[in-house]
Scaffold this motif. Structure first.
Motif, PDB file in Angstrom:
ATOM      1  N   GLN A  10      39.243  41.563  46.266  1.00 33.43           N
ATOM      2  CA  GLN A  10      38.501  40.771  45.269  1.00 33.43           C
ATOM      3  C   GLN A  10      38.888  41.209  43.850  1.00 33.43           C
ATOM      4  OE1 GLN A  10      35.257  42.177  47.466  1.00 33.43           O
ATOM      5  NE2 GLN A  10      34.550  40.168  48.201  1.00 33.43           N
ATOM      6  N   TRP A  11      37.901  41.574  43.010  1.00 34.97           N
ATOM      7  CA  TRP A  11      38.213  41.980  41.624  1.00 34.97           C
ATOM      8  C   TRP A  11      38.080  43.488  41.435  1.00 34.97           C
ATOM      9  CZ3 TRP A  11      35.790  36.936  41.586  1.00 34.97           C
ATOM     10  CH2 TRP A  11      36.551  35.945  40.961  1.00 34.97           C
ATOM     11  N   GLY A  12      38.358  44.269  42.469  1.00 38.96           N
ATOM     12  CA  GLY A  12      38.251  45.718  42.338  1.00 38.96           C
ATOM     13  C   GLY A  12      36.878  46.220  42.767  1.00 38.96           C
ATOM     14  N   ASP A  13      36.773  47.548  42.946  1.00 39.24           N
ATOM     15  CA  ASP A  13      35.508  48.212  43.286  1.00 39.24           C
ATOM     16  C   ASP A  13      34.938  47.767  44.623  1.00 39.24           C
ATOM     17  OD1 ASP A  13      35.689  49.502  40.811  1.00 39.24           O
ATOM     18  OD2 ASP A  13      34.662  47.853  39.812  1.00 39.24           O
ATOM     19  N   GLU A  14      35.819  47.441  45.548  1.00 38.55           N
ATOM     20  CA  GLU A  14      35.374  46.975  46.865  1.00 38.55           C
ATOM     21  C   GLU A  14      34.980  48.141  47.776  1.00 38.55           C
ATOM     22  OE1 GLU A  14      38.360  46.361  45.562  1.00 38.55           O
ATOM     23  OE2 GLU A  14      38.640  44.204  45.303  1.00 38.55           O
ATOM     24  N   ASN A  37      44.555  55.402  35.413  1.00 43.30           N
ATOM     25  CA  ASN A  37      43.166  55.854  35.399  1.00 43.30           C
ATOM     26  C   ASN A  37      42.213  54.780  34.907  1.00 43.30           C
ATOM     27  OD1 ASN A  37      44.615  56.636  32.918  1.00 43.30           O
ATOM     28  ND2 ASN A  37      42.644  57.373  32.236  1.00 43.30           N
ATOM     29  N   ASN A  38      42.622  53.515  35.004  1.00 44.84           N
ATOM     30  CA  ASN A  38      41.669  52.409  34.914  1.00 44.84           C
ATOM     31  C   ASN A  38      40.859  52.345  36.214  1.00 44.84           C
ATOM     32  OD1 ASN A  38      44.043  51.708  36.255  1.00 44.84           O
ATOM     33  ND2 ASN A  38      44.102  49.603  35.509  1.00 44.84           N
ATOM     34  N   ALA A  39      41.421  52.865  37.298  1.00 41.59           N
ATOM     35  CA  ALA A  39      40.732  52.869  38.593  1.00 41.59           C
ATOM     36  C   ALA A  39      39.615  53.906  38.596  1.00 41.59           C
ATOM     37  CB  ALA A  39      41.719  53.194  39.708  1.00 41.59           C
ATOM     38  N   GLY A 221      45.689  50.986  47.152  1.00 45.99           N
ATOM     39  CA  GLY A 221      45.734  50.139  45.965  1.00 45.99           C
ATOM     40  C   GLY A 221      44.663  50.523  44.957  1.00 45.99           C
ATOM     41  N   GLY A 222      44.963  50.285  43.708  1.00 47.84           N
ATOM     42  CA  GLY A 222      43.942  50.318  42.665  1.00 47.84           C
ATOM     43  C   GLY A 222      43.603  48.864  42.352  1.00 47.84           C
ATOM     44  N   GLN A 223      42.504  48.656  41.641  1.00 49.82           N
ATOM     45  CA  GLN A 223      42.079  47.297  41.249  1.00 49.82           C
ATOM     46  C   GLN A 223      41.964  46.370  42.467  1.00 49.82           C
ATOM     47  OE1 GLN A 223      44.820  48.878  39.184  1.00 49.82           O
ATOM     48  NE2 GLN A 223      42.975  49.833  38.437  1.00 49.82           N
ATOM     49  N   GLY A 273      34.459  43.358  33.270  1.00 51.69           N
ATOM     50  CA  GLY A 273      35.327  42.795  32.237  1.00 51.69           C
ATOM     51  C   GLY A 273      35.215  41.276  32.210  1.00 51.69           C
ATOM     52  N   ALA A 274      36.023  40.656  31.356  1.00 57.40           N
ATOM     53  CA  ALA A 274      35.910  39.213  31.138  1.00 57.40           C
ATOM     54  C   ALA A 274      36.685  38.418  32.193  1.00 57.40           C
ATOM     55  CB  ALA A 274      36.440  38.871  29.745  1.00 57.40           C
ATOM     56  N   GLY A 275      36.448  37.095  32.219  1.00 52.21           N
ATOM     57  CA  GLY A 275      37.212  36.218  33.105  1.00 52.21           C
ATOM     58  C   GLY A 275      36.334  35.429  34.040  1.00 52.21           C
TER      59      GLY A 275
HETATM   60  P1  IMO Z   1      39.315  50.039  40.850  1.00 50.73           P
HETATM   61  O1  IMO Z   1      40.602  50.642  41.351  1.00 50.73           O
HETATM   62  C1  IMO Z   1      37.413  46.859  38.543  1.00 50.73           C
HETATM   63  C2  IMO Z   1      39.595  45.431  35.018  1.00 50.73           C
HETATM   64  C3  IMO Z   1      39.018  45.721  33.644  1.00 50.73           C
HETATM   65  C4  IMO Z   1      39.503  44.506  32.871  1.00 50.73           C
HETATM   66  C5  IMO Z   1      40.890  44.255  33.481  1.00 50.73           C
HETATM   67  C6  IMO Z   1      42.037  44.829  32.656  1.00 50.73           C
HETATM   68  O2  IMO Z   1      38.227  51.030  40.643  1.00 50.73           O
HETATM   69  O3  IMO Z   1      38.912  48.883  41.705  1.00 50.73           O
HETATM   70  P2  IMO Z   1      42.952  47.289  32.284  1.00 50.73           P
HETATM   71  O4  IMO Z   1      42.280  48.502  31.667  1.00 50.73           O
HETATM   72  O5  IMO Z   1      43.382  47.495  33.696  1.00 50.73           O
HETATM   73  O6  IMO Z   1      44.033  46.720  31.416  1.00 50.73           O
HETATM   74  O7  IMO Z   1      41.778  46.174  32.300  1.00 50.73           O
HETATM   75  O8  IMO Z   1      40.882  44.864  34.765  1.00 50.73           O
HETATM   76  N1  IMO Z   1      39.804  46.621  35.869  1.00 50.73           N
HETATM   77  C7  IMO Z   1      39.033  46.929  36.928  1.00 50.73           C
HETATM   78  N2  IMO Z   1      37.940  46.305  37.418  1.00 50.73           N
HETATM   79  N3  IMO Z   1      37.932  47.937  39.172  1.00 50.73           N
HETATM   80  C8  IMO Z   1      39.052  48.542  38.705  1.00 50.73           C
HETATM   81  O9  IMO Z   1      39.688  49.518  39.371  1.00 50.73           O
HETATM   82  C9  IMO Z   1      39.634  48.059  37.511  1.00 50.73           C
HETATM   83  N4  IMO Z   1      40.708  48.425  36.769  1.00 50.73           N
HETATM   84  C10 IMO Z   1      40.811  47.522  35.784  1.00 50.73           C
HETATM   85  O10 IMO Z   1      37.614  45.806  33.671  1.00 50.73           O
HETATM   86  O11 IMO Z   1      38.716  43.389  33.193  1.00 50.73           O
END
Ligand code: IMO
Ligand code: GDP
Ligand code: MG
Length: 427
Positions: A10-14, A37-39, A221-223, A273-275
């Motif tokens: 999905q959009w991360g954090d699953e 380290n966005n993850a 995977g991240g994100q 985040g946005a979208g």
């Molecule tokens: P994990 O691995 C959820 C989102 C940010 C923003 C967009 C771009 O924990 O699932 P960036 O800093 O990557 O350029 O931001 O991506 N984002 C995540 N959302 N889980 C994450 O990682 C994310 N990593 C980036 O909120 O919308």
């Protein structure tokens, strides 16, 4: 046994961190292949909770070698702080391997991330502010700094100067900021070189040799799929490829070696985040999902946007990743709802659409078409097998499986390692 990929559907954090940690005890290598380290990956072991940002979740399994692949972007100060934080808690991190080809998030990349977001104003992406986008941009523009550059001072100096030549023009003339001195950046980066040296390796060779010796390699995977730069909700995405193909480019392991691709799928949906987010809730159900699910960002502490499960997205994730299985997480969070809506299709300008529209405009106009499934009230956190689940929870899982296009092979009923129902073994 060949390689497996575990990624966000999905959009991360699953719940990728938990799922990776669960398998970590049975695999030889856990490899991060993209992102940085966005993850924020949470792992709960007994009464200990770990928040990992850059390190693969396999770092918590003593027999496993954690690898940071060439596709990852590495902030050395964050990495060293994460390592020492784990060492202080008694975790042995000495096996870590870092690709010499991974790109470095420099201090100026972090600055550029923050100023460009500010400049975008209400059009901002809502990045994590960790310098991810600008570092990948430098990589593609061929002005990036790689881990191996830390070991050749004159090359490092030349590369940092080349990168800053352009950036300082932008920072001073466009953004009205002070110029960044190349010498200071070089000095800071050289200061990390010695501490990182023991970990730097030819990870492509290490991983391919391991696979030849029948070792098990797990890609973490991240994100998530919808944050993928190519396949996600562009431009509201991250700057890398979390989808399955990224595991190959981000590690140097060929696609023929990968036998299983597991999509981590939350029983509802969240986004930071946005979208666009068709099933987003702005009522007390959304608030309840956030509260019960603890939906607050591990990296930035932002509240996560919450909504019902979206089967259109799950089907799309199955397709673009070639998923073989799903790991359904956080089913326990849905306990207590009498009825649970699930989005089965979208309505776009009066038409019913079953698949994710490729057009950004259409996706922004997509309204969820819901089917409502009966909920359950029994506590499911102690369930050990599928048959331990109340009938309605079983039916919810079966319905999701049917809509999503791949078998659900495990179900998370709590954050802990043992709060998992295994249906089909992953190994
Ligand atoms: P994990 O691995 C959820 C989102 C940010 C923003 C967009 C771009 O924990 O699932 P960036 O800093 O990557 O350029 O931001 O991506 N984002 C995540 N959302 N889980 C994450 O990682 C994310 N990593 C980036 O909120 O919308
Ligand atoms: P990741 O980025 O995909 O690793 O996920 P995060 O760690 O950012 O967010 C997932 C959150 O859900 C973490 O707090 C996990 O501890 C928690 N979690 C994972 N699986 C489950 C589950 O099955 N049930 C519950 N209640 N929590 C879970
Ligand atoms: Mg996370």
């Amino acid at each position: 046994m060949p390689a497996l990929v575990l990624l966000g559907a999905q959009w991360g954090d699953e719940g990728k961190g938990k799922a990776t940690d669960l398998l970590g005890g049975s695999v030889d290598y856990v490899v991060r292949y993209q992102g940085g380290n966005n993850a924020g990956h949470t792992v709960v072991v007994g009464d200990q909770k770990y928040a990992l940002h850059l390190l693969p979740s396999g770092i918590l399994s003593p027999g496993c070698t954690p690898v940071i692949g060439n596709g990852v972007v590495v902030d050395p100060s964050v990495l060293l702080a994460e390592l020492s934080g784990l060492n202080e808690r008694g975790v042995d991190t000495s096996k870590l391997l870092i690709s010499g080809n991974a790109h470095i998030i420099t201090p100026y990349n972090v600055t550029v991330d923050k100023v460009t977001e500010r400049f975008l104003g209400k059009r901002k992406i809502g990045t994590t502010g960790r310098g991810i986008g600008p570092t990948y941009a430098d990589k593609i523009n061929r002005v990036g700094i790689r881990v191996q550059d830390l070991y050749d001072e004159s090359i490092l100096q030349q590369k940092v100067e080349a990168a800053l030549d352009v950036k300082n023009q932008m920072l001073t003339k466009l953004y009205n900021r002070r110029a960044i001195a190349a010498d200071q950046v070089v000095e800071e980066l050289l200061g990390y070189a010695g501490q990182l040296a023991p970990y730097v390796a030819d990870t492509v060779l290490v991983l391919n040799e391991a696979l030849e010796q029948d070792k098990v390699v797990l890609f973490e995977g991240g994100q998530g799929t919808l944050l993928d730069i190519d396949h996600g909700t562009y431009p509201f995405v991250t700057s890398s490829n979390p989808t399955a193909g990224g595991a190959c480019t981000g590690s140097g392991v060929g696609p023929t070696k990968i036998s299983r691709v597991i999509g981590i799928l939350k029983a509802y949906t969240t986004r930071v985040g946005a979208g666009p987010f068709p099933t987003e809730l702005f009522d007390e159900d959304g608030e309840a999902l956030r509260r019960i699910g603890g939906e607050r960002g591990v990296t930035t502490g932002r509240d996560r946007r919450c909504g019902w499960f979206d089967a259109v997205i799950a089907r799309y994730a199955t397709r673009v990743n070639g998923l073989t299985d799903f790991f359904l997480t956080k089913l326990d969070v849905l306990t207590g709802w009498e009825q649970i809506p699930v989005c089965v299709a979208y309505e776009i300008d009066g038409r019913r659409v079953e698949e994710l529209p490729y057009s950004q405009t259409d996706f922004h106009h997509a309204k969820p078409v819901y089917e409502t499934l009966p909920g359950w009230s029994e506590d499911i956190t102690k369930a050990k097998s599928f048959s331990d689940l109340p009938k309605n929870a079983q039916n919810y899982v079966k319905a999701l499986e049917e809509m999503s296009g791949a078998p659900i092979s495990a179900i998370g009923v709590g954050p802990g390692r043992d709060e998992t129902i295994e249906i089909n073994s992953f190994l």
